[in-house]
Design a protein around this motif. Structure first.
Motif, PDB file in Angstrom:
ATOM      1  N   TYR A   1       8.900  18.984   0.286  1.00  0.00           N
ATOM      2  CA  TYR A   1       9.419  17.829  -0.434  1.00  0.00           C
ATOM      3  C   TYR A   1       8.493  16.659  -0.138  1.00  0.00           C
ATOM      4  CZ  TYR A   1      12.735  14.080  -1.580  1.00  0.00           C
ATOM      5  OH  TYR A   1      13.334  12.977  -2.098  1.00  0.00           O
ATOM      6  N   SER A   2       7.892  16.086  -1.162  1.00  0.00           N
ATOM      7  CA  SER A   2       6.985  14.969  -0.913  1.00  0.00           C
ATOM      8  C   SER A   2       7.294  13.813  -1.861  1.00  0.00           C
ATOM      9  CB  SER A   2       5.533  15.399  -1.057  1.00  0.00           C
ATOM     10  OG  SER A   2       5.274  15.829  -2.366  1.00  0.00           O
ATOM     11  N   ARG A   3       7.058  12.613  -1.362  1.00  0.00           N
ATOM     12  CA  ARG A   3       7.276  11.398  -2.135  1.00  0.00           C
ATOM     13  C   ARG A   3       6.221  10.375  -1.768  1.00  0.00           C
ATOM     14  NH1 ARG A   3       9.655  14.093  -5.025  1.00  0.00           N
ATOM     15  NH2 ARG A   3      11.800  13.985  -5.655  1.00  0.00           N
ATOM     16  N   VAL A   4       5.894   9.524  -2.727  1.00  0.00           N
ATOM     17  CA  VAL A   4       4.985   8.407  -2.486  1.00  0.00           C
ATOM     18  C   VAL A   4       5.851   7.201  -2.121  1.00  0.00           C
ATOM     19  CG1 VAL A   4       3.280   6.873  -3.528  1.00  0.00           C
ATOM     20  CG2 VAL A   4       3.288   9.300  -4.117  1.00  0.00           C
TER      21      VAL A   4
ATOM     22  N   ASP B   1       0.854  -1.191   0.000  1.00  0.00           N
ATOM     23  CA  ASP B   1       0.000   0.000   0.000  1.00  0.00           C
ATOM     24  C   ASP B   1       0.886   1.236   0.000  1.00  0.00           C
ATOM     25  OD1 ASP B   1      -2.418  -1.289  -0.051  1.00  0.00           O
ATOM     26  OD2 ASP B   1      -2.803  -1.081   2.096  1.00  0.00           O
ATOM     27  N   THR B   2       0.415   2.296  -0.630  1.00  0.00           N
ATOM     28  CA  THR B   2       1.213   3.515  -0.726  1.00  0.00           C
ATOM     29  C   THR B   2       0.609   4.636   0.109  1.00  0.00           C
ATOM     30  OG1 THR B   2       0.015   4.256  -2.694  1.00  0.00           O
ATOM     31  CG2 THR B   2       2.012   2.962  -3.050  1.00  0.00           C
ATOM     32  N   PHE B   3       1.455   5.598   0.429  1.00  0.00           N
ATOM     33  CA  PHE B   3       1.044   6.806   1.134  1.00  0.00           C
ATOM     34  C   PHE B   3       2.042   7.899   0.780  1.00  0.00           C
ATOM     35  CE2 PHE B   3       3.910   4.489   3.785  1.00  0.00           C
ATOM     36  CZ  PHE B   3       4.723   5.452   4.349  1.00  0.00           C
ATOM     37  N   VAL B   4       1.709   9.137   1.098  1.00  0.00           N
ATOM     38  CA  VAL B   4       2.570  10.277   0.772  1.00  0.00           C
ATOM     39  C   VAL B   4       3.275  10.752   2.037  1.00  0.00           C
ATOM     40  CG1 VAL B   4       2.635  12.652  -0.078  1.00  0.00           C
ATOM     41  CG2 VAL B   4       1.089  10.993  -1.123  1.00  0.00           C
TER      42      VAL B   4
END
Length: 58
Positions: free
Chosen positions: A22-25, A7-10
């Protein structure tokens, strides 16, 4: 409740000095690997800090 490791999240990091955040998945699996790496780096840093001749961590 089980967490699917795929599962992914930010993740978003924001510092006052940065022009933008700065954001990444990430997946939960990637987060776990990242936290393990942080633990390894912290152990190395702590070991290096206390290896000074005078015993000072700085």
């Amino acid at each position: 409740m089980d967490i699917d490791p795929n599962d992914t999240f930010v993740v978003e990091i924001d510092c006052d000095e940065w022009p933008s955040s700065y954001s990444r998945v990430l997946t939960w699996r990637q987060l776990g690997e990242l936290l393990l790496k942080f633990d390894e780096l912290a152990a190395v840093t702590e070991g290096a800090a206390y290896s000074n001749r005078d015993g000072s961590p700085f």
